[in-house]
Design an enzyme around this catalytic site. Structure first.
Site, PDB file in Angstrom:
ATOM      1  N   ALA A   1     -16.196  16.854 -17.458  1.00  0.00           N
ATOM      2  CA  ALA A   1     -16.404  16.503 -16.053  1.00  0.00           C
ATOM      3  C   ALA A   1     -17.570  17.299 -15.477  1.00  0.00           C
ATOM      4  O   ALA A   1     -17.634  18.524 -15.624  1.00  0.00           O
ATOM      5  CB  ALA A   1     -15.140  16.790 -15.245  1.00  0.00           C
TER       6      ALA A   1
ATOM      7  N   SER B   1     -14.029  11.349 -18.809  1.00  0.00           N
ATOM      8  CA  SER B   1     -14.157  12.803 -18.715  1.00  0.00           C
ATOM      9  C   SER B   1     -12.809  13.449 -18.468  1.00  0.00           C
ATOM     10  O   SER B   1     -11.930  12.878 -17.820  1.00  0.00           O
ATOM     11  CB  SER B   1     -15.091  13.198 -17.564  1.00  0.00           C
ATOM     12  OG  SER B   1     -16.388  12.742 -17.770  1.00  0.00           O
ATOM     13  N   CYS B   2     -12.665  14.638 -19.017  1.00  0.00           N
ATOM     14  CA  CYS B   2     -11.626  15.565 -18.579  1.00  0.00           C
ATOM     15  C   CYS B   2     -12.316  16.914 -18.422  1.00  0.00           C
ATOM     16  O   CYS B   2     -13.530  16.951 -18.208  1.00  0.00           O
ATOM     17  CB  CYS B   2     -10.458  15.606 -19.558  1.00  0.00           C
ATOM     18  SG  CYS B   2     -10.878  16.180 -21.213  1.00  0.00           S
ATOM     19  N   LYS B   3     -11.606  17.998 -18.532  1.00  0.00           N
ATOM     20  CA  LYS B   3     -12.229  19.301 -18.307  1.00  0.00           C
ATOM     21  C   LYS B   3     -13.379  19.556 -19.270  1.00  0.00           C
ATOM     22  O   LYS B   3     -14.461  19.999 -18.874  1.00  0.00           O
ATOM     23  CB  LYS B   3     -11.171  20.399 -18.428  1.00  0.00           C
ATOM     24  CG  LYS B   3     -11.693  21.809 -18.177  1.00  0.00           C
ATOM     25  CD  LYS B   3     -10.561  22.805 -18.276  1.00  0.00           C
ATOM     26  CE  LYS B   3     -11.056  24.226 -18.040  1.00  0.00           C
ATOM     27  NZ  LYS B   3      -9.958  25.219 -18.117  1.00  0.00           N
TER      28      LYS B   3
ATOM     29  N   THR C   1      -9.517  13.504 -23.134  1.00  0.00           N
ATOM     30  CA  THR C   1     -10.477  12.413 -23.333  1.00  0.00           C
ATOM     31  C   THR C   1     -10.233  11.719 -24.658  1.00  0.00           C
ATOM     32  O   THR C   1     -10.345  10.484 -24.762  1.00  0.00           O
ATOM     33  CB  THR C   1     -11.908  12.972 -23.280  1.00  0.00           C
ATOM     34  OG1 THR C   1     -12.155  13.487 -21.960  1.00  0.00           O
ATOM     35  CG2 THR C   1     -12.925  11.898 -23.594  1.00  0.00           C
TER      36      THR C   1
END
Length: 1012
Positions: free
Chosen positions: A464, A933-935, A941
């Site tokens: 992200a 997206s993730c972290k 993801t």
């Protein structure tokens, strides 16, 4: 052996066998953290270390009784350890390929390896001799004679064709970008060699890896006893006529391939003498439509066919465009069963992209130039009042701070290897990598079924976009910007275009003012000559320049700026500028400002200012006409007649003083002088007001784009977040463009409506991830100011096919080059440079244990607001698309999808992942760019992307329901996303615990054994 320095230098320059000599620059040292650049030269079993090429000899290493190994945590560093116990020597090369090349040569540069080669060669000769004798006897046994009643020929054998093979070749030594593969079939019974094919293979985007496919049709004479010989050579030289182009060869038996229980057969690629190993070849058999002889039930088979292919078997995938945008590819191939018991061939491909670094570096350079230009603009305004000089200092200090930070970041990025394409999740907080997207990859899936050729689906995965370096103690961009907006006063701001107009007007006034004054002086001088023609000529020039001057001043921007200056003077509050000046409302200032507020601003004052210039010019023209007329027929000119001609108070005063009818030269000048003096005064007054107004516009425009955006740290954060989002969306757009070049409807959609970019977020609304989501929301929204344009590339070289940036912040243009032939086939609008608008939307649903806490004890309103706003923007885009392209295929289902999405967004449901599924379906329906997206784009993801891939196989390619879970687990356990985890953290485990997974939606849980 005793040698002096000069003898060692002489020995280092001696030529040896090609296998035992190499030279180049390496970083050398006895400690890993203290390596220095040195020129190294390998001669036989001696490694000479020189300070520079041709310089002083520092050290000589004898490569006997030592071990050369590649360090596991560094792909460009070697270690030479000695049995004697001496400290190891560390060597670091400039690239991975160069490191492998040195590794091979250093390992072989000793007498023990040479003895082993000789022994292997002797064994090979003995084996070859024995095999030849055995083959002759075996052939005689199958050859019948007349007495035996035989057939007199070769015994019939069953064919094994058709046969489909993939051949992956990994070459150890450095080779060109293309190699040539020659495939020959050897019949061991008839001792015949049949050349099957010879093809060039483009290098895979991993180091020295090549891949192609070989097909033997049903009528091809291929038998169990046949052998396949593969010969690899440089593509630049013909294999049959140039031994120096030869790289290696290998062979394998068809019988061994078919009986192998492994999905592929691994073979050694050897030199012509059969001794030296120069690479590895993997041969895999692709089975389709019941070709398998294995009776094992399909549900007990592993669907993965090939374990790690690094390139594409399709010519389109090896195009210059793809090679420019993608690098370091990892590929997995699967075979899944459909509902009608047929087979799907699925190829999953994950690639890095050079855009991860090239676009942020371009953006940094653009921002540096933009802020440098802004500093220069405000410096060119000259002397200003204390207040405006304080504003100018604020702008200059703000810009200089950002310029210094960005130059430092750019310098650090330039120090990295030119081949850098990847920022791991562990580096997301590093200061100098703030502009680089985290773990950016393209994830692509190709599906081939018996009824269709390859169909591609693209995803872009990246962490992200957020500024992890500044962290999230005070929230993300959305919260920080809202705080700044709430505490900032209302001030006038001007757009970039208005600031440009103001600078142009200032330049125009600065150019015209001396011309007008000069011509006025010349008019007085000419009046002494009593030359009517000359007087008229100068008068015409003065009229022309003054008209231009008046036209420039008649800009509504000047009038509105003067009103804004008056308004701001009456509302200014105290403020300490960066130069130490305090502008406040003291009692004296308040009394003065009260009088300013009491006296209404006369909006007609500016109109009168430039109108006076025009009127006094009319007076001068009328006086010139009268003077020339009296020269021909004298007549009396009264002051009342001049008053009627001018209609202005200034003209009245000056005309009355020039009523003399004398025909002398002094009389002409005396009558023109008051008019010229009045013209100068009127021009000075108008110029003063215009300069004040335009200076105000330029300063306010500079303030709006610098100080008004927040502190330098806040602007820095916003630029860094935008840079990460920009790299990802540009990569996605280019892949979408390359895939749709033959689709007229898609190309028309680009220039008529624009392209949709749908960002899928998996961030929770609890803890630090709230700040990440706030960063991401602003970063995605800032992409609305980005447009694309397609240009014609100069060549097909990768550097010429990379996108470039132009424009400025808020109006960024991404220029995407295409090869000349491809560019020529585009629609006229795109070839003419029509801008392609970008429409970004963001949908976020938290799925982890922190989201459970947020839903029970926290606040998820941020997520709800983001999804609601994006739903409205998505509906607007789809409605525009349907209005402009009503006949586009697939748009009929949009209404139902949008209604379902609207309903899902409004539904108060915990972890409502249906929002993400429906939004993704809408995006693919309208040919949008999909980004997930993730972290850090590593774990959550991976769950999302693999789920979407299997859902596409089920919905669009009839993957059977009973094989859905098997396919999903296979992609998660053995697919490309596991390779992504490996390259980020060094282990093949998703970062989940069993307790955490209990809070995940069921379809987002990895298989047992793949996490921990």
């Amino acid at each position: 052996m005793r040698m002096n320095h000069s003898q060692l230098l002489f020995l280092s320059r001696e030529e040896t066998s090609g296998n035992f000599q190499k030279e180049g620059t390496l970083r050398v040292g006895r400690q890993e953290r203290a390596l220095t650049d040195r020129f190294c030269r390998l001669r036989g079993n001696l490694l000479f270390v020189l300070k520079t090429q041709g310089g002083k000899l520092e050290e000589v290493l004898l490569l006997e009784r030592c071990e050369v190994m590649k360090l596991p945590d560094h792909d460009r560093r070697l270690a030479v350890s000695f049995e004697s116990g001496d400290p190891p020597v560390f060597l670091e090369s400039s690239s991975t390929a160069e490191c492998v090349s040195w590794l091979v040569l250093l390992r072989d540069a000793n007498t023990e390896t040479l003895r082993r080669r000789i022994a292997q060669l002797c064994t090979l000769i003995s084996t070859h001799t024995a095999t030849t004798l055995h083959t002759q006897e075996h052939s005689a046994h199958f050859t019948g004679g007349g007495d035996a009643g035989g057939t007199g020929g070769v015994e019939a054998a069953a064919k094994v064709s058709p046969l489909h093979l993939t051949v992956e070749c990994r070459v150890v030594v450095s080779v060109a970008a293309r190699v040539q593969l020659q495939v020959c079939v050897i019949d061991t019974r008839t001792h015949t060699v049949r050349k099957h094919c010879c093809c060039q293979i483009v290098e895979g985007l991993d180091d020295s890896v090549f891949l192609t496919s070989v097909c033997f049709c049903g009528d091809y004479p291929l038998y169990h006893h046949s052998r396949i010989k593969l010969t690899v050579s440089h593509a630049e030289e013909p294999t049959a006529h140039a031994t120096r182009s030869f790289l290696g060869f290998t062979s394998f038996s068809i019988r061994d391939l078919l009986k192998s229980k492994e999905p592929h057969v691994s073979l050694s690629l050897r030199t012509m003498d059969g001794v030296n190993e120069v690479g590895e070849v993997k041969v895999s058999r692709l089975q389709m439509e019941g070709e398998s002889e294995d009776k094992t039930p399909p549900e007990h088979k592993c669907p993965a066919l090939c374990d790690s292919l690094h390139s594409s078997v399709h010519e389109k995938e090896n195009s210059p465009m793809m090679r420019a945008v993608l690098c370091a590819q990892v590929c997995k191939v699967y075979r899944f069963q459909t509902e009608d018991q047929r087979w799907l061939l699925v190829r999953e491909q994950m690639s890095e992209t050079p855009l991860s670094f090239s676009l942020p570096k371009q953006l940094l350079s653009m921002l540096i130039n933009e802020h440098t230009s802004r500093v220069q603009e405000v410096k060119e305004l000259g002397d200003l009042s204390p207040h405006w000089d304080g504003v100018r200092h604020d702008v200059i200090n703000h810009c200089n701070h950002l310029i210094g930070c960005y130059q430092e970041t750019l310098t650090e990025l330039d120090k990295l290897s030119a081949s850098s394409c990847f920022k791991s999740s562990s580096s997301k907080s590093e200061k100098h990598l703030r502009f680089i997207p985290t773990n950016l990859h393209s994830q692509r899936m190709e599906v081939t079924s018996p009824d269709s050729t390859g169909v591609w689906y693209e995803f872009i995965t990246f962490g992200a976009p957020a500024d992890h370096h500044q962290a999230f103690k005070h929230g993300g961009l959305k919260r920080l910007l809202s705080k700044r907006t709430n505490h900032s006063g209302s001030s006038v701001s001007y757009s970039q275009d208005e600031s440009c107009r103001a600078r142009e007007l200032l330049a125009s006034v600065a150019q015209l003012l001396p011309l007008v004054f000069g011509l006025a002086e010349e008019l007085l001088s000419v009046s002494l000559e009593l030359n009517a023609a000359r007087l008229q000529q100068v008068l015409d020039s003065l009229t022309q320049q003054t008209d231009l001057f008046v036209h420039a001043l008649k800009d509504e921007l000047v009038k509105s700026a003067l009103l804004a200056i008056h308004t701001q003077r009456s509302t200014d509050s105290s403020h300490v500028h960066s130069n130490g000046l305090l502008c406040d409302n003291t009692p004296a200032n308040q009394e003065r400002q009260t009088s300013l507020r009491d006296a209404e601003y006369d909006e007609e004052e500016w109109d009168r200012a430039w109108a006076n210039v025009a009127m006094i010019l009319s007076c001068i023209i009328a006086m010139g006409d009268r003077l020339q007329g009296r020269e021909d027929r004298p007549q009396e000119v009264t002051s009342s007649e001049q008053q009627d001609a001018t209609g202005d108070t200034n003209c009245q005063n000056t005309a009355s003083s020039s009523s003399s009818s004398s025909s002398s030269a002094s009389s002409w000048q005396e009558q023109l002088l008051p008019l010229v003096v009045t013209l100068r005064d009127c021009v000075r007054e108008a110029v003063g007001k215009a300069r004040d107004a335009m200076t105000f516009v330029v300063l306010q425009g500079a303030v709006a784009r610098t100080v008004a955006q927040g502190s330098a740290q806040l602007v820095h954060r916003r630029h860094a977040v935008f840079s990460q989002a920009l790299s990802a969306v540009v990569c996605g757009f280019m892949l979408k463009l390359y895939g749709g070049l033959e689709d007229p409807e898609f190309l028309h959609q680009l220039h008529s409506v624009g392209v949709l970019a749908q960002f899928e977020g998996l961030l929770s609304t609890y803890g630090d991830e709230v700040g990440m989501l706030e960063d991401m929301e602003v970063g995605v929204a800032d992409l609305s100011g980005v447009t694309f344009t397609i240009t014609e590339a100069k060549t097909e070289q990768p550097d010429d096919l990379l996108p470039t940036l132009s424009g400025g912040w808020g109006s960024l243009v991404v220029e995407v080059p295409l090869p000349p032939e491809t560019f020529g086939s585009l629609p006229r609008e795109l070839k003419e440079g029509r801008l392609i608008r970008l429409h970004p939307v963001l949908f976020n649903i938290g799925i982890n244990q922190q989201q459970s806490l947020a839903e029970r004890f926290g606040d998820s309103s941020l997520q709800e607001r983001v999804n609601q706003q994006s739903c409205e923007r998505l509906k607007t885009y789809c409605n525009t698309l349907r209005d402009r392209q009503p006949d586009t295929a697939g748009l009929q289902s949009l209404s139902d999808l949008l209604s379902s999405l609207d309903h899902s967004v409004e539904t108060r449901k915990r972890k409502n992942v249906e929002v993400l599924w429906i939004a993704a379906a809408v995006c693919r329906t309208v040919n949008g760019v999909r980004l997930t997206s993730c972290k850090s784009a590593k774990d959550r993801t991976a769950m999302s992307v693999t789920l979407e891939q299997c859902a596409l196989l089920r919905e669009r390619h009839t993957l059977s329901q009973q094989h859905f879970s098997t396919a999903l687990d296979c992609m998660r356990r053995d697919g490309c996303r596991m390779e992504n985890v490996q390259k980020n953290v060094g282990c093949r485990k998703f970062a989940f615990s069993g307790v955490q997974l209990l809070t995940f939606p069921k379809l987002y849980r990895p298989p047992d054994g793949s996490y921990g």
